[in-house]
Design an enzyme around this catalytic site. Structure first.
Site, short mmCIF file in Angstrom:
data_model
loop_
_atom_site.label_atom_id
_atom_site.label_comp_id
_atom_site.label_asym_id
_atom_site.label_seq_id
_atom_site.Cartn_x
_atom_site.Cartn_y
_atom_site.Cartn_z
N ALA A 91 0.61 -1.18 -0.07
CA ALA A 91 0.01 -0.05 0.04
C ALA A 91 1.00 1.12 -0.02
CB ALA A 91 -0.89 -0.02 1.29
N LEU A 92 1.30 1.55 -1.23
CA LEU A 92 1.97 2.99 -1.45
C LEU A 92 1.24 3.99 -1.94
CD1 LEU A 92 4.90 4.28 -1.23
CD2 LEU A 92 5.50 3.14 -3.50
N TRP A 108 -5.54 2.49 -5.74
CA TRP A 108 -4.77 1.81 -6.71
C TRP A 108 -3.91 0.55 -6.02
CZ3 TRP A 108 -7.53 3.82 -10.04
CH2 TRP A 108 -7.82 5.35 -9.99
N ARG A 114 10.88 -4.18 -10.21
CA ARG A 114 10.91 -3.65 -11.62
C ARG A 114 11.32 -4.53 -12.70
NH1 ARG A 114 12.04 2.18 -9.35
NH2 ARG A 114 9.90 3.10 -9.19
N GLU A 158 4.33 0.50 -10.53
CA GLU A 158 5.63 0.49 -10.15
C GLU A 158 6.33 1.44 -10.92
OE1 GLU A 158 7.24 -3.51 -9.31
OE2 GLU A 158 5.18 -4.15 -9.15
N GLY A 159 5.92 2.56 -11.06
CA GLY A 159 6.52 3.74 -11.76
C GLY A 159 6.15 3.73 -13.33
#
Length: 416
Positions: free
Chosen positions: A130-131, A171, A255, A383-384
């Site tokens: 949860a970021l 999200w 990543r 994730e970016g």
């Protein structure tokens, strides 16, 4: 006519690794895909997770017993690529368990690890990372979820009263059905990333609620609301103010494997296109006889292999370093960003081209490419986003340029 076999890369892979990838593809098609088809779209599939646990695949991503060793990046990439090829739902379920539990393996206490990691590895507990927040997605340093010191505590090293979490996360994969959340909140030790702390928050904490989001691809994704949710020092993952490092170490590991997920989907689309072009009658022959189609297939194959090699290289670099560059090691950050960027953008291109080669049939609900077309879009964001990866790459390039200039006594770069 023959059926085109799935192709594999031999870069840095032993015969045993290649055989393992083939076995994973078979497991995905024969045991996991039928189970996934029975699951409810947009919900956590606990039956699928249990099967992943029984097959021992989750234990390759989440350590299930002491010592709680960090997962090998190349193993993670091979797992994700192979499962994505034959069962993207299983791949996603596996990856989200690793992402949610990764900070516990990395920075959790012995008690936290013993309580949660074996259950996650067995597919009996669901983890979530949860970021992201409504105003802080890719900009993780801009988090606003507040962790207010409780009962007059300072929130510092001597605080024993804990904190109250107030705010929103969104999200969040596996929300709101996860059993626990790795939550990143602002404790305010310093501005920006230095004021973020990581907590392990069980889902049954009073004040924690959530609701699902209806997304393009039917994944379990939701919003979490924290209404003065109490956490204590026993819930810390690492030290106060050290949460940004916990998040970045996890993301730098995952990543490249997002890139592997994308490569698996691209390969599935490519192989389907090769078979279709061999069989589909067109203009007195078959599609493969048309130079435009042949060249398109060659381009798809070349880009997919280039992405695969970059993903493997990033994973091998991570494993060789022991992951020690997770808090800003330029080489690992740059390689991970490049791998995710190229692989996810490539997969979007390959799947789109595959749809074009198949024509209208690929747009029918339930067609392999219709599913891949929906699945392939999200990895360019989570994730970016691709734009963030480009910024990271440029930042590291200029950092290396400045370092070289300092070492040689030059200033302003080579063209000053």
């Amino acid at each position: 006519m023959t059926t085109t076999p799935p192709s594999t890369s031999s870069f840095a892979l032993t015969p045993e690794q290649r055989a393992w990838c083939a076995r994973l593809r078979s497991l995905g098609a024969e045991r996991l895909a039928p189970l996934a088809a029975e699951g409810e779209a947009g919900r956590v599939d606990r039956a699928l997770l249990r099967e992943l646990g029984e097959l021992g695949l989750l234990a390759r991503v989440v350590p299930g017993a002491p010592p709680w060793r960090r997962v090998a990046a190349l193993d993670l990439c091979l797992l994700r690529e192979s499962l994505a090829y034959s069962c993207p739902e299983a791949e996603t379920a596996l990856a989200l368990q690793g992402l949610g539990a990764g900070p516990v393996a990395d920075a959790g206490t012995a008690e936290q690890q013993a309580r949660w990691l074996p259950a996650v590895a067995a597919g009996q507990a669901v983890a979530a990372f949860a970021l992201s927040e409504p105003d802080a997605g890719s900009d993780a340093a801009a988090l606003k979820l507040q962790a207010e010191p409780e009962a007059g505590g300072t929130g510092g090293p001597d605080d024993t009263d804990g904190w109250r979490l107030t705010g929103t996360k969104t999200w969040i994969s596996n929300a709101p059905w996860a059993d626990f959340y790795t939550v990143f909140a602002r404790t305010g030790e310093a501005p920006g990333p230095r004021g973020v702390t990581a907590f392990l928050v069980p889902a049954d904490r009073p004040g924690l609620s959530g609701e699902p989001l209806d997304m393009l691809a039917p994944h379990a994704l939701g919003t979490l609301t924290f209404d003065a949710v109490r956490v204590t020092r026993a819930d810390l993952l690492g030290e106060p103010g050290g949460g940004f490092g916990v998040a970045m170490r996890t993301l730098n590991l995952f990543r490249p494997s997002v890139g592997a997920f994308a490569v698996g989907m691209a390969q599935a689309a490519l192989d389907a296109s090769l078979t279709h072009a061999e069989r589909r009658s067109a203009f007195g022959g078959v599609l493969r006889d048309l130079q435009s189609v042949a060249h398109q297939l060659a381009e798809m194959a070349t880009r997919t292999e280039a992405a695969r090699l970059l993903v493997y290289a990033a994973a091998c670099a991570y494993d060789s370093s022991g992951g020690d560059g997770g808090d800003g090691g330029a080489d690992l950050v740059r390689r991970a960003a490049m791998a995710k960027l190229l692989a996810t953008e490539t997969a979007q291109y390959v799947v789109d081209a595959a749809v074009q080669i198949h024509g209208a049939a690929a747009l029918q609900r339930g067609h392999l490419l219709e599913r891949l077309y929906r699945e392939v879009r999200a990895p360019r964001i989570y994730e970016g986003a691709s734009e963030v990866q480009r910024s990271l790459i440029a930042k590291e390039l200029y950092r290396e340029l400045d370092r070289a200039a300092t070492e040689t006594g030059e200033t302003g770069g080579p063209h000053a």
